[in-house]
Design an enzyme around this catalytic site. Sequence first.
Site, PDB file in Angstrom:
ATOM      1  CG  HIS A 194      -5.607  38.246   2.481  1.00 39.03           C
ATOM      2  ND1 HIS A 194      -5.478  36.872   2.456  1.00 39.03           N
ATOM      3  CD2 HIS A 194      -4.435  38.720   2.970  1.00 39.03           C
ATOM      4  CE1 HIS A 194      -4.282  36.530   2.881  1.00 39.03           C
ATOM      5  NE2 HIS A 194      -3.627  37.636   3.210  1.00 39.03           N
TER       6      HIS A 194
ATOM      7  CG  ASP B  89       1.428  32.519  -2.615  1.00 39.38           C
ATOM      8  OD1 ASP B  89       2.295  33.336  -2.245  1.00 39.38           O
ATOM      9  OD2 ASP B  89       0.462  32.185  -1.924  1.00 39.38           O
TER      10      ASP B  89
ATOM     11  NE  ARG C  65       6.478  35.582   2.127  1.00 44.24           N
ATOM     12  CZ  ARG C  65       5.165  35.742   2.313  1.00 44.24           C
ATOM     13  NH1 ARG C  65       4.298  34.987   1.671  1.00 44.24           N
ATOM     14  NH2 ARG C  65       4.717  36.664   3.133  1.00 44.24           N
TER      15      ARG C  65
ATOM     16  CB  SER D 200       2.302  36.093  -0.874  1.00 35.71           C
ATOM     17  OG  SER D 200       1.614  35.008  -0.293  1.00 35.71           O
TER      18      SER D 200
ATOM     19  CE  LYS E 192      -2.793  33.142  -0.740  1.00 40.24           C
ATOM     20  NZ  LYS E 192      -1.458  33.660  -0.394  1.00 40.24           N
TER      21      LYS E 192
END
Length: 448
Positions: free
Chosen positions: A99, A178, A185, A200, A204
């Site tokens: 990520h 989320d 956001r 967040s 996930k």
Amino acid sequence: MTSSLGAASDEVIHAVSVIATKRGGFELSDAQIAWVVDGFTRGEVAPEQMSSLLMAIYLRGMNRREIATWTRAMIDSGRRMDLTGLRRDGRPLTTVDKHSTGGVGDKITLPLTPLVASFGVAVPQLSGRGLGHTGGTLDKLESIPGWRAEVSTEEMFAQLEQVGAVICAAGADLAPADRKLYALRDVTGTVESIPLLATSIMSKKIAEGTGALVLDVKTGSGAFLPDESDARELASTMVELGHDAGVDTRALITDMSVPLGLAVGNAVEVAESVEVLGGGGPADVVELTLALAREMLDAAGLPDADPASHLANGRAMDSWRSMIAAQGGDPDAPLPVARHQEVVTADRDGIVTDMDARAVGDAAWRLGGGRSKPGESVSAEAGVIIHAKPGDPIRAGQPLFTLHTQDEERIAGARSSLDGAFRIEDGGTDRRGAGDRPLILDSVRFTR
């Protein structure tokens, strides 16, 4: 931060009291966090109330306990996936994910996922839409004709077993809190909050069920966290959250003061990613792709694997083609091209010595590459092509940028974003425009 944990256990919790607690600089109790996350997910806490709480968190912060509790509450808002049953030829598949916190021109997920999968590792890459001035992986891939982001859990598992790589949207039942907060956001100016970023991302990834996770935490003008100390805090927080959840988590801190590569947008970034998979592409995109691939392969138990070899021999490209086709895309179809293009030229001879990544990202957003409200469509064709980066010589009248858009009226706004976004000087050789600042600044592993 003052604690509110001593509050009476029979206190009635409601949205206004939770907002007021954090607005006053107090800690939220575990019960308050669980209540507000659950209430927002079910629609009992209104978006405007959650917006107020997000701003209070942005301004007041959260401590380590609050962050861990908020992460668990978001995970518990939906289901957790179990990837331990994945098999190929009767053997269990190792799973590893990556990520990025997002940056300008950051298309690394596109070449990285099939590259790592080409070594027999399963890469369940659950990705998102554009957030703020940075592009979204799903938005980019949707510029490929026929490709679809939404796949069922059964389809995802089958694709991981057959192809090894999937890039898709998280299912609606995976950390649904989320999904709602992510969109909110983006339009409330709270993207850059370290607690909200950490919860967040990690909710996930933990709910996804991956065995290992490599994080690319960016810092510099084009990142959500321009200050390097903030990026280090975010990286450490997420590595700790992953470790506590039993996920082998590590992070690289990387520079985002200059855009990655030469393409910023949607279809233009896909095209550049394909160049990398074909053994070419900009040097910085290749460098970061290989660095993250080595970390992922090491986490998957393949420390001696050479990812560069699979860019050179075509195996990564084969994996890409299979991954795109499995989700309905045509890897041979031409990518969409903008109706309108305009060139921004240099006004003097010299050396490009600086380029503001944030300004370039804003220009791509203004051209239609990003969204200003949840659910808004983005233009596949929109983007910016960079012709010269810090360290490159240039002459007056030569192209610096080419702007791509479907709406000619957007060009003026994009040009204004680029005003002052670069410097051209008589001398200078620093290619990254930051005093020999390397692309990869540091790595973070769990220590306690």
